[in-house]
Design an enzyme around this catalytic site. Structure first.
Site, PDB file in Angstrom:
ATOM      1  N   HIS A  19       0.816  -1.216   0.000  1.00 13.32           N
ATOM      2  CA  HIS A  19       0.000   0.000   0.000  1.00 13.32           C
ATOM      3  C   HIS A  19       0.851   1.269   0.000  1.00 13.32           C
ATOM      4  O   HIS A  19       0.412   2.301  -0.514  1.00 13.32           O
ATOM      5  CB  HIS A  19      -1.008  -0.066   1.161  1.00 13.32           C
ATOM      6  CG  HIS A  19      -2.056  -1.126   0.939  1.00 13.32           C
ATOM      7  ND1 HIS A  19      -2.646  -1.841   1.948  1.00 13.32           N
ATOM      8  CD2 HIS A  19      -2.615  -1.607  -0.223  1.00 13.32           C
ATOM      9  CE1 HIS A  19      -3.524  -2.701   1.433  1.00 13.32           C
ATOM     10  NE2 HIS A  19      -3.511  -2.581   0.131  1.00 13.32           N
ATOM     11  N   HIS A  42      -7.780  -7.329  -8.638  1.00 14.51           N
ATOM     12  CA  HIS A  42      -8.158  -8.171  -7.489  1.00 14.51           C
ATOM     13  C   HIS A  42      -8.412  -7.231  -6.312  1.00 14.51           C
ATOM     14  O   HIS A  42      -7.553  -7.044  -5.448  1.00 14.51           O
ATOM     15  CB  HIS A  42      -7.044  -9.151  -7.138  1.00 14.51           C
ATOM     16  CG  HIS A  42      -6.775 -10.176  -8.203  1.00 14.51           C
ATOM     17  ND1 HIS A  42      -6.237  -9.861  -9.422  1.00 14.51           N
ATOM     18  CD2 HIS A  42      -6.978 -11.528  -8.214  1.00 14.51           C
ATOM     19  CE1 HIS A  42      -6.123 -10.971 -10.139  1.00 14.51           C
ATOM     20  NE2 HIS A  42      -6.569 -11.989  -9.433  1.00 14.51           N
ATOM     21  N   SER A 100      -7.002  -1.820  -0.993  1.00 14.95           N
ATOM     22  CA  SER A 100      -6.454  -1.040  -2.113  1.00 14.95           C
ATOM     23  C   SER A 100      -7.490  -0.086  -2.728  1.00 14.95           C
ATOM     24  O   SER A 100      -7.144   1.062  -3.037  1.00 14.95           O
ATOM     25  CB  SER A 100      -5.829  -1.961  -3.168  1.00 14.95           C
ATOM     26  OG  SER A 100      -6.698  -2.999  -3.538  1.00 14.95           O
ATOM     27  N   GLU A 118     -13.521  -8.087  -8.741  1.00 18.00           N
ATOM     28  CA  GLU A 118     -13.439  -8.972  -7.556  1.00 18.00           C
ATOM     29  C   GLU A 118     -14.384 -10.145  -7.803  1.00 18.00           C
ATOM     30  O   GLU A 118     -15.528  -9.948  -8.185  1.00 18.00           O
ATOM     31  CB  GLU A 118     -13.834  -8.205  -6.287  1.00 18.00           C
ATOM     32  CG  GLU A 118     -14.015  -9.058  -5.034  1.00 18.00           C
ATOM     33  CD  GLU A 118     -12.801  -9.907  -4.666  1.00 18.00           C
ATOM     34  OE1 GLU A 118     -11.671  -9.397  -4.665  1.00 18.00           O
ATOM     35  OE2 GLU A 118     -13.005 -11.106  -4.387  1.00 18.00           O
ATOM     36  N   ASP A 143     -13.398 -12.115 -13.664  1.00 18.71           N
ATOM     37  CA  ASP A 143     -12.004 -12.523 -13.508  1.00 18.71           C
ATOM     38  C   ASP A 143     -11.117 -11.334 -13.896  1.00 18.71           C
ATOM     39  O   ASP A 143     -11.065 -10.939 -15.062  1.00 18.71           O
ATOM     40  CB  ASP A 143     -11.751 -13.719 -14.434  1.00 18.71           C
ATOM     41  CG  ASP A 143     -10.331 -14.222 -14.336  1.00 18.71           C
ATOM     42  OD1 ASP A 143     -10.135 -15.432 -14.348  1.00 18.71           O
ATOM     43  OD2 ASP A 143      -9.389 -13.396 -14.248  1.00 18.71           O
ATOM     44  N   GLY A 144     -10.414 -10.801 -12.909  1.00 17.46           N
ATOM     45  CA  GLY A 144      -9.640  -9.580 -13.137  1.00 17.46           C
ATOM     46  C   GLY A 144      -8.495  -9.761 -14.111  1.00 17.46           C
ATOM     47  O   GLY A 144      -8.110  -8.801 -14.799  1.00 17.46           O
ATOM     48  N   ASP A 164      -3.082  -7.784  -7.996  1.00 16.53           N
ATOM     49  CA  ASP A 164      -2.811  -8.206  -6.615  1.00 16.53           C
ATOM     50  C   ASP A 164      -3.557  -9.500  -6.285  1.00 16.53           C
ATOM     51  O   ASP A 164      -4.457  -9.514  -5.444  1.00 16.53           O
ATOM     52  CB  ASP A 164      -3.241  -7.062  -5.676  1.00 16.53           C
ATOM     53  CG  ASP A 164      -3.031  -7.410  -4.207  1.00 16.53           C
ATOM     54  OD1 ASP A 164      -2.191  -8.271  -3.909  1.00 16.53           O
ATOM     55  OD2 ASP A 164      -3.729  -6.806  -3.367  1.00 16.53           O
TER      56      ASP A 164
END
Ligand code: SAM
Length: 280
Positions: A19, A42, A100, A118, A143-144, A164
């Site tokens: 972060h 994600h 995030s 997500e 699906d990212g 991520d």
């Protein structure tokens, strides 16, 4: 079947590094007046309750954000990160931790955009609530890895792709590299950030070599270790691989990483790595 829930790990030493790097990239994008777009493949739920059962199970935040919460000697980028976390903790007591998307939303201006993916149903529902009616933010239960490529390049032609995954599924190690290649092909001027854990150093090495072998230029790696490499004992270190890093990031992290390794290392065994995976 998705069983990973980031709430068990929120605010741990890996989140601290991830972060801080994320915030510095966002701040750099927001320093210019032209709008930018942030795509988070994600996203997780948006924020975490540190007094909830998941976070309290192993209290991972105690050895992450908890170790720097009350200190007075923070390097500038760590102080900026703590101040961002403090916006969720008005009483001064550390009870909530931003995900995030929370940090990303903090740096959005009126014309910037945030696209969040997500897959987990519970976390997706929380993410929808987090996003609310903010017209700058779009959320999708997709699906990212695949979906991010479809939204590139962003109309703004400036921005960040944040990748991520949980690495719960071992194919994630291959998919991050495939996604990075495709995302970079479509958005070569963008900043691309990939988080990775060190659970088994061989896997992390393979990932690093795979990124090197993509031929993508301008790639820097930042890693923070809590203790020396060991297999079978969980995550010992983690890092961020950043394509097209802001030019100031290397110096900012050079000041922060030794302090973070000292402060978050276990039994004085913390360490860090910062090196260029590929030059200009
Ligand atoms: N970025 C979040 C943060 O910093 O707060 C943490 C994300 S966590 C490491 C990974 C998330 O990805 C989990 O919430 C998980 O449900 C979700 N996920 C797993 N596979 C996915 C996929 N293929 N596409 C989108 N989300 C996925």
């Amino acid at each position: 079947m998705l069983s990973y829930r980031h709430a068990f790990h929120a605010g741990n030493f890996a989140d601290v590094l991830k972060h801080i790097v994320l915030i510095r990239i966002l701040a750099h994008l927001a320093a210019k007046s032209k709008p930018f777009c942030c795509i988070d493949t994600h996203a997780g739920p948006g924020q975490y309750d540190l007094s909830g059962a998941h976070a309290l199970k192993n209290r991972e935040f105690d050895t992450g954000i908890g170790r720097l919460w009350n200190r007075g000697d923070l390097p500038p980028v760590v102080a900026e990160y703590r101040a961002a976390v403090a916006t969720l903790n008005a009483t001064g007591e550390l009870r909530r931790y931003p995900g995030s998307p929370y940090f990303e939303r903090m740096w959005l201006r009126r014309r910037d955009r945030l696209t969040l993916f997500e897959l987990h149903p519970t976390d997706f529902h929380a993410l929808e609530t987090f996003a609310g009616r903010d017209s700058r933010i779009s959320v999708a239960r997709e699906d990212g890895f695949d979906a991010c490529v479809g939204v590139l390049p962003p109309a703004e032609r400036r921005g960040l792709v944040m990748i991520d995954p949980s690495y719960e599924i071992k194919t994630d190690y291959r998919r991050v590299v495939d996604t990075l290649v495709q995302a970079h092909r479509r958005f070569q001027t963008g900043v691309h950030a990939v988080w990775y854990p060190v659970i088994d150093r061989r896997r992390a090495n393979t990932l690093e070599r795979a990124v090197e072998n993509t031929g993508i230029r301008r790639v820097h790696l930042f890693e923070l270790g809590a203790r020396p490499d060991a297999t079978g004992t969980g995550m010992t270190a983690s890092g961020m691989i950043v394509v097209n890093p802001p030019w100031t990031l290397r110096q900012e992290m050079a000041e922060a990483l030794p302090w973070l390794a000292r402060t978050l290392g276990q039994h004085d065994a913390g360490f860090y790595r910062s090196y260029e995976l590929a030059g200009e």
